[in-house]
Structure formats: structure tokens, C-alpha cells
Scaffold this motif. Structure first.
Motif, PDB file in Angstrom:
ATOM      1  N   SER A 393       0.900  -1.060  -0.083  1.00  0.00           N
ATOM      2  CA  SER A 393       0.128   0.145   0.083  1.00  0.00           C
ATOM      3  C   SER A 393       0.813   1.197  -0.195  1.00  0.00           C
ATOM      4  N   VAL A 394       0.381   2.034  -0.675  1.00  0.00           N
ATOM      5  CA  VAL A 394       1.247   3.432  -0.959  1.00  0.00           C
ATOM      6  C   VAL A 394       0.332   4.503  -1.345  1.00  0.00           C
ATOM      7  N   LYS A 395       0.944   5.703  -0.690  1.00  0.00           N
ATOM      8  CA  LYS A 395       0.250   6.911  -0.928  1.00  0.00           C
ATOM      9  C   LYS A 395       0.827   7.733  -2.310  1.00  0.00           C
ATOM     10  N   ILE A 396       0.223   8.063  -3.294  1.00  0.00           N
ATOM     11  CA  ILE A 396       0.809   8.797  -4.314  1.00  0.00           C
ATOM     12  C   ILE A 396       0.061  10.124  -5.018  1.00  0.00           C
ATOM     13  N   LYS A 397       0.928  11.009  -5.175  1.00  0.00           N
ATOM     14  CA  LYS A 397       0.544  12.320  -5.713  1.00  0.00           C
ATOM     15  C   LYS A 397       0.786  12.390  -7.248  1.00  0.00           C
ATOM     16  N   VAL A 398      -0.095  12.695  -8.070  1.00  0.00           N
ATOM     17  CA  VAL A 398       0.062  12.843  -9.593  1.00  0.00           C
ATOM     18  C   VAL A 398      -0.189  14.422  -9.879  1.00  0.00           C
ATOM     19  N   GLY A 399       0.848  14.996 -10.686  1.00  0.00           N
ATOM     20  CA  GLY A 399       0.666  16.454 -10.759  1.00  0.00           C
ATOM     21  C   GLY A 399       0.626  17.231  -9.429  1.00  0.00           C
ATOM     22  N   LYS A 400      -0.190  18.227  -9.670  1.00  0.00           N
ATOM     23  CA  LYS A 400      -0.300  19.145  -8.721  1.00  0.00           C
ATOM     24  C   LYS A 400      -1.519  18.706  -7.610  1.00  0.00           C
ATOM     25  N   LEU A 401      -2.596  18.042  -8.058  1.00  0.00           N
ATOM     26  CA  LEU A 401      -3.804  17.904  -7.511  1.00  0.00           C
ATOM     27  C   LEU A 401      -4.413  16.686  -7.020  1.00  0.00           C
ATOM     28  N   ASN A 402      -3.934  15.605  -7.849  1.00  0.00           N
ATOM     29  CA  ASN A 402      -4.367  14.243  -7.878  1.00  0.00           C
ATOM     30  C   ASN A 402      -3.830  13.457  -6.765  1.00  0.00           C
ATOM     31  N   LEU A 403      -4.392  12.918  -5.850  1.00  0.00           N
ATOM     32  CA  LEU A 403      -3.876  12.023  -4.626  1.00  0.00           C
ATOM     33  C   LEU A 403      -4.589  10.789  -4.568  1.00  0.00           C
ATOM     34  N   PHE A 404      -3.876   9.855  -4.459  1.00  0.00           N
ATOM     35  CA  PHE A 404      -4.229   8.343  -4.500  1.00  0.00           C
ATOM     36  C   PHE A 404      -3.710   7.613  -3.331  1.00  0.00           C
ATOM     37  N   ALA A 405      -4.642   6.987  -2.669  1.00  0.00           N
ATOM     38  CA  ALA A 405      -4.210   5.820  -1.839  1.00  0.00           C
ATOM     39  C   ALA A 405      -4.412   4.466  -2.185  1.00  0.00           C
ATOM     40  N   VAL A 406      -3.342   4.024  -2.633  1.00  0.00           N
ATOM     41  CA  VAL A 406      -3.356   2.599  -3.260  1.00  0.00           C
ATOM     42  C   VAL A 406      -3.389   1.574  -2.146  1.00  0.00           C
ATOM     43  N   LYS A 407      -4.394   0.522  -2.064  1.00  0.00           N
ATOM     44  CA  LYS A 407      -4.595  -0.460  -0.966  1.00  0.00           C
ATOM     45  C   LYS A 407      -4.323  -1.893  -1.766  1.00  0.00           C
ATOM     46  N   VAL A 408      -3.176  -2.533  -1.223  1.00  0.00           N
ATOM     47  CA  VAL A 408      -3.020  -3.550  -1.613  1.00  0.00           C
ATOM     48  C   VAL A 408      -3.267  -4.730  -0.755  1.00  0.00           C
TER      49      VAL A 408
END
Length: 408
Positions: A393-408
Motif C-alpha cells: 500500500s502506498v500514497k501517490i501524488k500525480v501532478g499538482k492536485l491528484n492524490l491516491f491511496a493505493v490499497k494492496v
């Protein structure tokens, strides 16, 4: 840790008296996208007559417009004669380079107002008192029609119409005869000033080639042309910096705004921005490139610190902006509700995972973001450099605005 911000700041304001010519040429090569015919043919032991012309068609400029100004400052510091041309005559025709539509015709009052504002803005980066500022109407309004015709007779129309911008305008019925004469007129600028080196962006190549041809026709030794790259905008999508694309930094922006926008720069553009605004020797490029690769966030902070310091002529001012930025943004803690949750299986590929979010037009868009250094692992504070398998599991930022929490 290497402090490129300190090194480049000190070099920008240092006394260059007695700098070896090979050192000077090394810095020039870093700045150039193209030099014609060849830099080694220029005898820098002799005072060169350097020219930069601007058509003050607008008032506000962005930092992309500073690229040739930064180079012009090098020639000032090296003690060469620098002519800064206000195209008050040619602006009424309009530089056709890259245009797909005609320009509005400006009045003398508008031209004077535009240049005054332009001069004020560039004075933050170059000592304008050391420039020989002159309007090209000084000589162009005296040119006789017979002289224009004599030059035009030696220029083949078929060659002129090889220009893509001319052909496109012709198809649309918008190309004027006056615009086809623009190259002759800017060539006569160099003839009048006996220019030996001309500066400008790579988009001016066709104008510069016509200038050399006009000098040849007039029996004058042809100038060398030094062209800087067109600065890419902040977004890293390949588009040039432009107000139209909203990917620019205004020269008149506040230090805080400049610092923040430079921190939003795609990692893949860091090298080109360092080369555009810093005085670097060729032998330093490999070390800088490795530094950026290993420490992109630190490199970005040093670039922003250095650039803000240029305007204030005070490195402390840049360091203070860095401190303010770090306190405001670098230590920001995101809340759980800021993240879009994506469920994934161990071993799924990064781009496949992000593509399922529905936030992106295509996987191709994600690939471009990855290549520009815009996808960041927030847990480890690192930029993803390749598409890779995600096994935890990891938290990822894409560009300036998009935040994602990937749950593995």
C-alpha cells in the motif's frame, strides 16, 4: 551537498574581467540551441558588436522572454559592445515568425509605452545602462525604395515561401506583402550597426538567415547568430511557455509566486531551466544532471532560490523564500479524505492502477506524466522514474492536485 544556487548566484554577479576566452565560450555553448556558422570562428579577443532586437508588441513578459536577455548579460559582463534595438519601425509590420494570423498595428505612443514597461522588467536581470538602446526607425525611415527593391531582386520568392508560417498564412489569405519584407528590414538593422553577433530565440532562425543574406548583398561580413531554446512551460507537456497556455511565470510576479511556480516544475525540465538561467560551464553539466537525478526536490529548491535571488541581487532573499515555502508546503500533512482510494493486487503495475481511477484521459497521458517526473511516492518522498509493480500500500501524488491511496 553541492550548492548550485550559491555557485550560480556568485557567478552571475562576479567581475568577469580577464575571464579566459575558452571559459566564456564554454558557458555560451551551454546556453545555445544553435550557433551559426561556428562559435570557434569568433575572435573574442576583439570587441564584438552584439545585437538583440525586440518588437515591443506587448507590455507584460514572462521568464521565457528572459532567455536571450540572460545571454546578452554575458556579453555585457565580458565587455563587448551591445546594441539593444527597439523595433519601432518593424513592429508596425510585425514579425511573421510562427504567426497564423496578422498582428494589430500599434501607434508610436503604444510602442513607447510597451518598451518602457519592457525595459523596467528586464532591468531586474541586466544593467540596462550598459546597453546601447536605439530605435530602428533611426535608419529604416531613411532607406530609399530603390535600395529595398535592389535587395529584393536578389531574393528568390520561391525560397521565401518555403517558410511554413508564410504558406499557412497564404492559404488563409492573410499574408501581407509587407511581412515578406520583414527579413530585409531586420537585415538592414545589422547592416546599419555592423553587427558581428546577433542573439535571439531559435524561432528567429529564418529571420537571421535573411539578415546574413542582406549583409552579404550589401557587401558586409555576415554576422554569427546565437539562438537560445524556446523555454518549455511549467506543465511539462511539451508546450512553450505562454500566457495562452497558462503555464508561465510573469517577470512581475512576486518572489513568493515565482518560487512556488518553479517548485511546481516537472522534474524533467529542471536541467533545461538550470541551463537557461544559470551560468554553467560545459564540464559542470554531468555533475548537475546527476545531482538532479538523485535529488530532484533539492535541485528544484536550489533553482527557485537562485532565480528569486537574481531579481533582488540578494541570496538571502531567495533562501528566505525557500524557508517560507518549506514551512507552508513541504511539511504539509494530507488528510485521509484528500485521497482517492484505489484497490489493487500485489504486482499490479503503477500506471494500470492509476488508470483505473478514471481521472486521466488515457494511459498515454499517465506515461507522459511519468516521463516528466510528475508522479510521486509520498510515503518515501521520491519520484517514480519508470512504470513499476506495486507490492504494498502506498500514497501517490500525480501532478499538482491528484492524490491516491493505493490499497494492496
Amino acid at each position: 551537498m553541492k550548492r548550485f544556487d550559491e555557485i550560480l548566484f556568485e557567478r552571475y554577479f562576479a567581475d568577469w574581467t580577464g575571464m579566459p576566452h575558452e571559459k566564456f565560450k564554454s558557458m555560451l555553448r551551454v546556453k545555445a540551441q544553435k550557433i551559426l556558422p561556428d562559435l570557434n570562428e569568433i575572435d573574442f579577443s576583439q570587441t564584438q558588436r552584439v545585437k538583440l532586437g525586440i518588437d515591443a508588441s506587448g507590455q507584460d513578459i514572462h521568464i521565457g522572454h528572459l532567455c536571450p536577455i540572460i545571454v546578452l548579460n554575458m556579453f555585457v559582463k565580458a565587455g563587448h559592445h551591445v546594441d539593444f534595438i527597439i523595433g519601432d519601425f518593424t513592429v508596425k509590420i510585425g514579425d511573421p515568425s510562427g504567426r497564423v494570423s496578422d498582428r494589430p498595428i500599434l501607434t508610436d505612443k503604444q510602442i513607447a509605452k510597451n518598451f518602457k514597461t519592457y525595459e523596467m522588467q528586464i532591468s531586474r536581470y541586466i544593467d540596462v545602462s550598459k546597453l546601447h538602446v536605439i530605435k530602428n526607425s533611426t535608419w529604416l525611415k531613411k532607406v530609399k525604395l530603390a535600395q529595398i527593391i535592389a535587395i529584393a531582386q536578389q531574393r528568390n520568392m520561391a525560397t521565401i515561401m518555403q517558410r511554413d508560417d508564410f504558406r499557412q498564412r497564404m492559404e488563409q489569405g492573410g499574408l501581407t506583402q509587407a511581412e515578406t519584407l520583414y527579413g530585409i528590414l531586420v537585415g538592414l538593422d545589422s547592416v546599419a550597426l555592423n553587427t558581428t553577433i546577433e542573439l535571439g530565440g531559435i524561432d528567429q532562425l529564418l529571420n537571421f538567415q535573411q539578415t546574413r543574406e542582406v549583409q552579404r548583398i550589401m557587401g558586409q561580413k555576415t554576422e554569427h547568430i546565437f539562438m537560445t531554446p524556446i523555454l518549455e512551460g511549467l506543465s511539462g507537456d511539451g508546450k512553450k511557455m505562454s500566457k495562452s497556455y497558462d503555464n508561465y511565470i510573469a517577470v512581475l510576479a512576486s518572489p513568493e509566486d515565482k518560487f512556488g511556480k518553479l517548485m511546481s516544475l516537472s522534474d524533467g525540465l529542471l536541467m533545461s531551466y538550470f541551463k537557461s538561467f544559470g551560468y554553467l560551464y560545459e564540464e559542470e553539466l554531468a555533475e548537475l544532471e546527476e545531482f538532479i537525478k538523485q535529488n530532484p526536490m533539492e535541485a528544484k529548491k536550489q533553482l527557485a532560490t537562485y532565480f528569486v535571488s537574481l531579481e533582488t541581487r540578494d541570496l538571502v532573499a531567495g533562501l528566505n523564500e525557500r524557508k517560507k515555502f518549506e514551512e507552508k508546503f513541504s511539511k504539509r500533512e494530507y488528510k485521509d479524505e484528500d485521497f482517492v482510494i484505489i484497490n489493487a493486487n500485489a504486482g499490479d503495475m503503477l500506471l494500470d492502477i492509476l488508470n483505473t481511477s478514471g481521472k486521466f484521459a488515457s494511459k498515454g497521458e499517465l506515461k507522459r506524466l511519468l516521463q516528466s517526473g510528475a508522479i510521486r511516492n509520498l510515503d518515501e518522498d521520491m519520484v517514480y522514474k519508470v512504470d513499476e509493480a506495486i507490492n504494498k500500500s502506498v500514497k501517490i501524488k500525480v501532478g499538482k492536485l491528484n492524490l491516491f491511496a493505493v490499497k494492496v
